[in-house]
Motif scaffolding. Structure first.
Motif, PDB file in Angstrom:
ATOM      1  N   SER A  52       0.782  -1.238   0.000  1.00 14.02           N
ATOM      2  CA  SER A  52       0.000   0.000   0.000  1.00 14.02           C
ATOM      3  C   SER A  52       0.819   1.296   0.000  1.00 14.02           C
ATOM      4  CB  SER A  52      -0.916  -0.010   1.226  1.00 14.02           C
ATOM      5  OG  SER A  52      -0.140  -0.186   2.405  1.00 14.02           O
ATOM      6  N   PRO A  53       1.784   1.444  -0.901  1.00 13.52           N
ATOM      7  CA  PRO A  53       2.581   2.688  -0.866  1.00 13.52           C
ATOM      8  C   PRO A  53       1.738   3.955  -1.007  1.00 13.52           C
ATOM      9  CG  PRO A  53       3.013   1.396  -2.878  1.00 13.52           C
ATOM     10  CD  PRO A  53       2.224   0.524  -1.945  1.00 13.52           C
ATOM     11  N   THR A  54       0.674   3.903  -1.786  1.00  7.22           N
ATOM     12  CA  THR A  54      -0.155   5.105  -1.984  1.00  7.22           C
ATOM     13  C   THR A  54      -0.881   5.483  -0.697  1.00  7.22           C
ATOM     14  OG1 THR A  54      -0.504   4.374  -4.254  1.00  7.22           O
ATOM     15  CG2 THR A  54      -1.971   6.102  -3.425  1.00  7.22           C
ATOM     16  N   LEU A  55      -1.493   4.491  -0.065  1.00  7.59           N
ATOM     17  CA  LEU A  55      -2.215   4.767   1.174  1.00  7.59           C
ATOM     18  C   LEU A  55      -1.254   5.107   2.310  1.00  7.59           C
ATOM     19  CD1 LEU A  55      -5.025   2.089   0.954  1.00  7.59           C
ATOM     20  CD2 LEU A  55      -5.319   4.574   0.907  1.00  7.59           C
ATOM     21  N   ASP A  56      -0.067   4.515   2.294  1.00  5.48           N
ATOM     22  CA  ASP A  56       0.922   4.835   3.330  1.00  5.48           C
ATOM     23  C   ASP A  56       1.319   6.308   3.225  1.00  5.48           C
ATOM     24  OD1 ASP A  56       0.713   2.137   3.754  1.00  5.48           O
ATOM     25  OD2 ASP A  56       2.715   1.643   3.000  1.00  5.48           O
ATOM     26  N   ALA A  57       1.489   6.779   1.987  1.00  6.37           N
ATOM     27  CA  ALA A  57       1.848   8.191   1.784  1.00  6.37           C
ATOM     28  C   ALA A  57       0.686   9.091   2.205  1.00  6.37           C
ATOM     29  CB  ALA A  57       2.206   8.435   0.319  1.00  6.37           C
ATOM     30  N   LEU A  58      -0.538   8.672   1.887  1.00  7.09           N
ATOM     31  CA  LEU A  58      -1.703   9.452   2.324  1.00  7.09           C
ATOM     32  C   LEU A  58      -1.731   9.540   3.847  1.00  7.09           C
ATOM     33  CD1 LEU A  58      -4.503  10.813   1.742  1.00  7.09           C
ATOM     34  CD2 LEU A  58      -5.500   8.525   2.026  1.00  7.09           C
ATOM     35  N   ALA A  59      -1.478   8.410   4.500  1.00  6.45           N
ATOM     36  CA  ALA A  59      -1.529   8.372   5.967  1.00  6.45           C
ATOM     37  C   ALA A  59      -0.504   9.318   6.581  1.00  6.45           C
ATOM     38  CB  ALA A  59      -1.298   6.943   6.461  1.00  6.45           C
ATOM     39  N   ARG A  60       0.630   9.497   5.904  1.00  9.86           N
ATOM     40  CA  ARG A  60       1.679  10.370   6.452  1.00  9.86           C
ATOM     41  C   ARG A  60       1.260  11.839   6.476  1.00  9.86           C
ATOM     42  NH1 ARG A  60       5.138   6.449   4.056  1.00  9.86           N
ATOM     43  NH2 ARG A  60       5.283   7.575   2.077  1.00  9.86           N
ATOM     44  N   GLU A  61       0.190  12.187   5.786  1.00  9.11           N
ATOM     45  CA  GLU A  61      -0.287  13.574   5.855  1.00  9.11           C
ATOM     46  C   GLU A  61      -1.764  13.624   6.260  1.00  9.11           C
ATOM     47  OE1 GLU A  61      -0.865  15.391   1.802  1.00  9.11           O
ATOM     48  OE2 GLU A  61       0.678  13.928   1.283  1.00  9.11           O
ATOM     49  N   SER A  62      -2.208  12.613   6.982  1.00  9.44           N
ATOM     50  CA  SER A  62      -3.628  12.519   7.331  1.00  9.44           C
ATOM     51  C   SER A  62      -3.781  12.093   8.778  1.00  9.44           C
ATOM     52  CB  SER A  62      -4.322  11.474   6.439  1.00  9.44           C
ATOM     53  OG  SER A  62      -4.174  11.790   5.077  1.00  9.44           O
ATOM     54  N   THR A  63      -5.033  11.947   9.189  1.00  6.54           N
ATOM     55  CA  THR A  63      -5.334  11.348  10.486  1.00  6.54           C
ATOM     56  C   THR A  63      -5.694   9.890  10.228  1.00  6.54           C
ATOM     57  OG1 THR A  63      -6.173  13.457  11.274  1.00  6.54           O
ATOM     58  CG2 THR A  63      -6.794  11.502  12.526  1.00  6.54           C
ATOM     59  N   LEU A  64      -4.976   9.003  10.892  1.00  7.71           N
ATOM     60  CA  LEU A  64      -5.225   7.565  10.726  1.00  7.71           C
ATOM     61  C   LEU A  64      -5.873   7.044  12.007  1.00  7.71           C
ATOM     62  CD1 LEU A  64      -2.962   4.867   9.173  1.00  7.71           C
ATOM     63  CD2 LEU A  64      -3.801   4.547  11.500  1.00  7.71           C
ATOM     64  N   TYR A  65      -7.014   6.407  11.853  1.00  2.28           N
ATOM     65  CA  TYR A  65      -7.753   5.853  13.002  1.00  2.28           C
ATOM     66  C   TYR A  65      -7.423   4.376  13.121  1.00  2.28           C
ATOM     67  CZ  TYR A  65     -10.123  10.303  12.863  1.00  2.28           C
ATOM     68  OH  TYR A  65     -10.375  11.655  12.885  1.00  2.28           O
ATOM     69  N   ARG A  66      -6.790   4.030  14.244  1.00  2.00           N
ATOM     70  CA  ARG A  66      -6.342   2.645  14.402  1.00  2.00           C
ATOM     71  C   ARG A  66      -7.455   1.728  14.890  1.00  2.00           C
ATOM     72  NH1 ARG A  66      -0.123   3.380  16.448  1.00  2.00           N
ATOM     73  NH2 ARG A  66      -0.986   4.761  18.021  1.00  2.00           N
ATOM     74  N   SER A  67      -8.550   2.317  15.365  1.00  2.00           N
ATOM     75  CA  SER A  67      -9.670   1.503  15.876  1.00  2.00           C
ATOM     76  C   SER A  67     -10.950   1.981  15.205  1.00  2.00           C
ATOM     77  CB  SER A  67      -9.747   1.645  17.405  1.00  2.00           C
ATOM     78  OG  SER A  67     -10.798   0.865  17.929  1.00  2.00           O
ATOM     79  N   ALA A  68     -11.083   1.655  13.914  1.00  3.46           N
ATOM     80  CA  ALA A  68     -12.239   2.104  13.129  1.00  3.46           C
ATOM     81  C   ALA A  68     -13.074   0.891  12.739  1.00  3.46           C
ATOM     82  CB  ALA A  68     -11.779   2.847  11.888  1.00  3.46           C
ATOM     83  N   TRP A  69     -14.406   1.061  12.751  1.00  2.00           N
ATOM     84  CA  TRP A  69     -15.309  -0.088  12.632  1.00  2.00           C
ATOM     85  C   TRP A  69     -16.471   0.220  11.702  1.00  2.00           C
ATOM     86  CZ3 TRP A  69     -13.244  -4.160  15.192  1.00  2.00           C
ATOM     87  CH2 TRP A  69     -12.215  -3.845  16.093  1.00  2.00           C
ATOM     88  N   THR A  70     -16.811  -0.778  10.896  1.00  2.00           N
ATOM     89  CA  THR A  70     -18.016  -0.681  10.098  1.00  2.00           C
ATOM     90  C   THR A  70     -19.213  -0.952  11.014  1.00  2.00           C
ATOM     91  OG1 THR A  70     -19.098  -1.465   8.087  1.00  2.00           O
ATOM     92  CG2 THR A  70     -18.004  -3.135   9.411  1.00  2.00           C
ATOM     93  N   THR A  71     -20.424  -0.879  10.459  1.00  2.00           N
ATOM     94  CA  THR A  71     -21.604  -1.265  11.231  1.00  2.00           C
ATOM     95  C   THR A  71     -22.045  -2.680  10.889  1.00  2.00           C
ATOM     96  OG1 THR A  71     -22.942  -0.234   9.506  1.00  2.00           O
ATOM     97  CG2 THR A  71     -22.542   1.062  11.505  1.00  2.00           C
ATOM     98  N   ALA A  72     -21.676  -3.159   9.698  1.00  2.00           N
ATOM     99  CA  ALA A  72     -22.132  -4.474   9.231  1.00  2.00           C
ATOM    100  C   ALA A  72     -21.142  -4.994   8.188  1.00  2.00           C
ATOM    101  CB  ALA A  72     -23.517  -4.370   8.601  1.00  2.00           C
ATOM    102  N   PRO A  73     -20.866  -6.309   8.208  1.00  2.00           N
ATOM    103  CA  PRO A  73     -19.871  -6.838   7.273  1.00  2.00           C
ATOM    104  C   PRO A  73     -20.430  -7.148   5.888  1.00  2.00           C
ATOM    105  CG  PRO A  73     -20.570  -8.554   8.770  1.00  2.00           C
ATOM    106  CD  PRO A  73     -21.332  -7.322   9.166  1.00  2.00           C
ATOM    107  N   TRP A  74     -21.318  -6.321   5.384  1.00  2.00           N
ATOM    108  CA  TRP A  74     -21.877  -6.453   4.042  1.00  2.00           C
ATOM    109  C   TRP A  74     -21.766  -5.106   3.349  1.00  2.00           C
ATOM    110  CZ3 TRP A  74     -24.289 -10.937   2.309  1.00  2.00           C
ATOM    111  CH2 TRP A  74     -24.672 -11.874   3.289  1.00  2.00           C
ATOM    112  N   THR A  75     -21.671  -5.135   2.036  1.00  2.00           N
ATOM    113  CA  THR A  75     -21.461  -3.893   1.289  1.00  2.00           C
ATOM    114  C   THR A  75     -22.629  -2.916   1.433  1.00  2.00           C
ATOM    115  OG1 THR A  75     -20.254  -5.187  -0.320  1.00  2.00           O
ATOM    116  CG2 THR A  75     -20.888  -2.961  -0.981  1.00  2.00           C
ATOM    117  N   ALA A  76     -23.829  -3.354   1.044  1.00  2.00           N
ATOM    118  CA  ALA A  76     -24.949  -2.403   0.966  1.00  2.00           C
ATOM    119  C   ALA A  76     -25.348  -1.855   2.340  1.00  2.00           C
ATOM    120  CB  ALA A  76     -26.143  -3.040   0.246  1.00  2.00           C
ATOM    121  N   PRO A  77     -25.520  -2.706   3.367  1.00  2.00           N
ATOM    122  CA  PRO A  77     -25.840  -2.146   4.688  1.00  2.00           C
ATOM    123  C   PRO A  77     -24.745  -1.212   5.206  1.00  2.00           C
ATOM    124  CG  PRO A  77     -26.253  -4.503   4.662  1.00  2.00           C
ATOM    125  CD  PRO A  77     -25.558  -4.174   3.381  1.00  2.00           C
ATOM    126  N   ALA A  78     -23.487  -1.613   5.017  1.00  2.00           N
ATOM    127  CA  ALA A  78     -22.379  -0.795   5.527  1.00  2.00           C
ATOM    128  C   ALA A  78     -22.359   0.568   4.846  1.00  2.00           C
ATOM    129  CB  ALA A  78     -21.049  -1.518   5.305  1.00  2.00           C
TER     130      ALA A  78
END
Ligand SMILES: [Zn+2]
Length: 462
Positions: A52-78
């Motif tokens: 993930s070099p692209t996302l790693d670079a984004l993270a270096r200038e962003s706020t990264l949440y280490r404990s982030a959660w969806t509401t449901a493990p399905w695409t449409a509900p989430a």
């Protein structure tokens, strides 16, 4: 590998809370979601392989949440919950991907459009498509001036259509080049599909992540779409049975997506839009890759690997930092509304019957450390139904038969079960707003078959 990940995280610089927040509405808000992407497979979350070099670079200038959660493990509900700030239950989209978001739902896109933003979506998962009139809909297209769901690519061993990351970036860039994007403020949602199974990355990427497989764990290939103890039927690639080979393919899919995402970011920089765009990156849900006997699946349990998601937000004018407070997709609704400049307007015209949104704006300087966040799976009263909550310390789940399970998220002693039960009740408390009608998707035979091939209807509960 687990130790390496932890060490990597510990070596990253700790950041102190920043009080000075950017003022005024953002010119542009872009939500990028990637299907089936596990946070722990990204370098910025401690993964040791170069996925993930692209996302790693984004993270270096962003706020990264280490404990982030969806509401449901399905695409449409989430995604419905993310776009409305309400849970799948409240939205009537609890039963997997077979229910439409009702027209009464108020989505971010509708609010952005009404506030004068151009709105566009580029979606690449078949279950997010806008079908022809009369055949039902995911309902997520409401509020978008442009809803680009062109999916021409067919996976090798199934009937389903999708759009690969190169074509997804092409479509998003095309829209960014349009006069609608150029002439004013906009809200854009781009949904990539690639790490979703079957894992069939381009050969060059597959080769890059191929690794020695000394243990050679061989799995049975399934005749059903369940991932319990077997490779789900739709995931089987070329008769392959080795656990490690599927994990390598998954990594390669992530890397391929990340590679194509870079093109979208380059486009934003070339247009000089990078600095004043609020950019939200997340996944709809994760994926089991062998944990607790679940293989290459999601939507079957509420275990950490399927409900934890990456969340990286580039706030204009804010320096990078990492956050350990638990946050939910439900927090993105107030966050994006605040970025769009809609929060104050809403307060002035508050309707007493409108739902009390449980999410918190991530612009809030001090977020609570112990907030219970809701997790849901399946229609209430059915055999698939799981409910759960996650806070900073535990994932707590109640199974369909009433059994409970708790999983520590860090080193802890025994949990206080009454306390977890109370937090679960708090997390699952309805928001007081109207429950929306449950609208089953109407599909032709081909639609149903394609859904089944995506692994989305097996054992469904209606
Ligand atoms: Zn998904």
């Amino acid at each position: 590998m687990r130790h390496l990940s932890l060490l990597t995280l510990l070596l990253l610089p700790a950041c102190s809370p920043e009080r000075s927040l950017p003022q005024g509405p953002a010119q542009r808000v872009i939500v990028i979601s990637c299907d089936t992407l596990r946070a722990d497979r990204l370098g910025c979350y401690g993964y040791p392989l170069p996925t993930s070099p692209t996302l790693d670079a984004l993270a270096r200038e962003s706020t990264l949440y280490r404990s982030a959660w969806t509401t449901a493990p399905w695409t449409a509900p989430a995604m419905a919950a993310l776009m409305t700030g309400r849970t799948p239950d409240e939205l009537g989209v609890h039963g997997g991907n077979r229910f439409a978001l009702a027209p009464e739902a108020l989505t971010l896109a509708e609010e952005a459009r009404d506030a004068g933003f151009a709105t566009a979506a580029v979606v690449s998962n078949w279950v997010l498509r806008q079908p022809p009139a009369g055949m039902g809909s995911s309902g997520l297209s409401q509020g978008f001036d442009v809803y680009d769901d062109e999916m021409k690519q067919r996976e090798g061993n199934r009937e389903a259509f999708e759009r690969h990351a190169d074509a997804t970036s092409d479509a998003a860039i095309r829209w960014l080049d349009s006069s609608a994007a150029r002439d004013g403020r906009f809200f854009l949602w781009v949904h990539y599909q690639d790490p979703h199974g079957p894992y069939t990355p381009p050969a060059e990427f597959a080769q890059r992540f191929k690794r020695e497989d000394t243990l050679r764990v061989e799995l049975p290939t399934g005749k059903t779409q369940s991932g319990k103890g077997q490779i789900p039927a739709y995931q089987v690639v070329g008769g392959e049975r080795s656990l490690e080979s599927y994990r390598a393919r998954y990594d390669a899919e992530v890397a391929w997506f990340d590679h194509q995402l870079a093109r979208l970011f380059t486009c934003l920089r070339e247009k000089n839009w990078w600095e004043d765009t609020l950019l939200v990156f997340t996944a709809d849900h994760g994926e089991s890759l062998g944990e607790n006997g679940w293989f290459f699946c999601h939507g079957e349990n509420l275990q950490r690997e399927t409900v934890q998601v990456p969340l990286i937000i580039r706030f204009p004018g804010r320096s990078s930092r990492m956050m350990d407070v638990p946050v939910s997709h439900l927090d993105l609704w107030p966050t994006i509304r605040e970025a769009l400049g809609l929060e104050s307007a809403a307060r002035e015209t508050a309707d007493p019957s409108s739902p009390a949104r449980r999410g918190l704006s991530l612009f809030t300087p001090e977020l609570p450390l112990q907030r219970p966040l809701p997790l849901q799976l399946g229609t209430p009263g059915t055999a698939r139904r799981h409910v759960g909550m996650v806070d900073g310390d535990w994932i707590f789940t109640v199974f369909p038969d009433g059994r409970t399970e708790y999983t520590p998220l860090r080193e802890l002693g025994q949990p206080q079960l009454p306390e977890l039960q109370a937090k679960l009740r708090q997390a699952q408390q309805p928001d007081g707003g109207p429950r929306l009608p449950v609208l089953p998707l109407v599909g032709d035979g081909r639609s149903r078959q394609a859904l089944q091939n995506l692994g989305y209807t097996e054992g469904e509960d209606h």
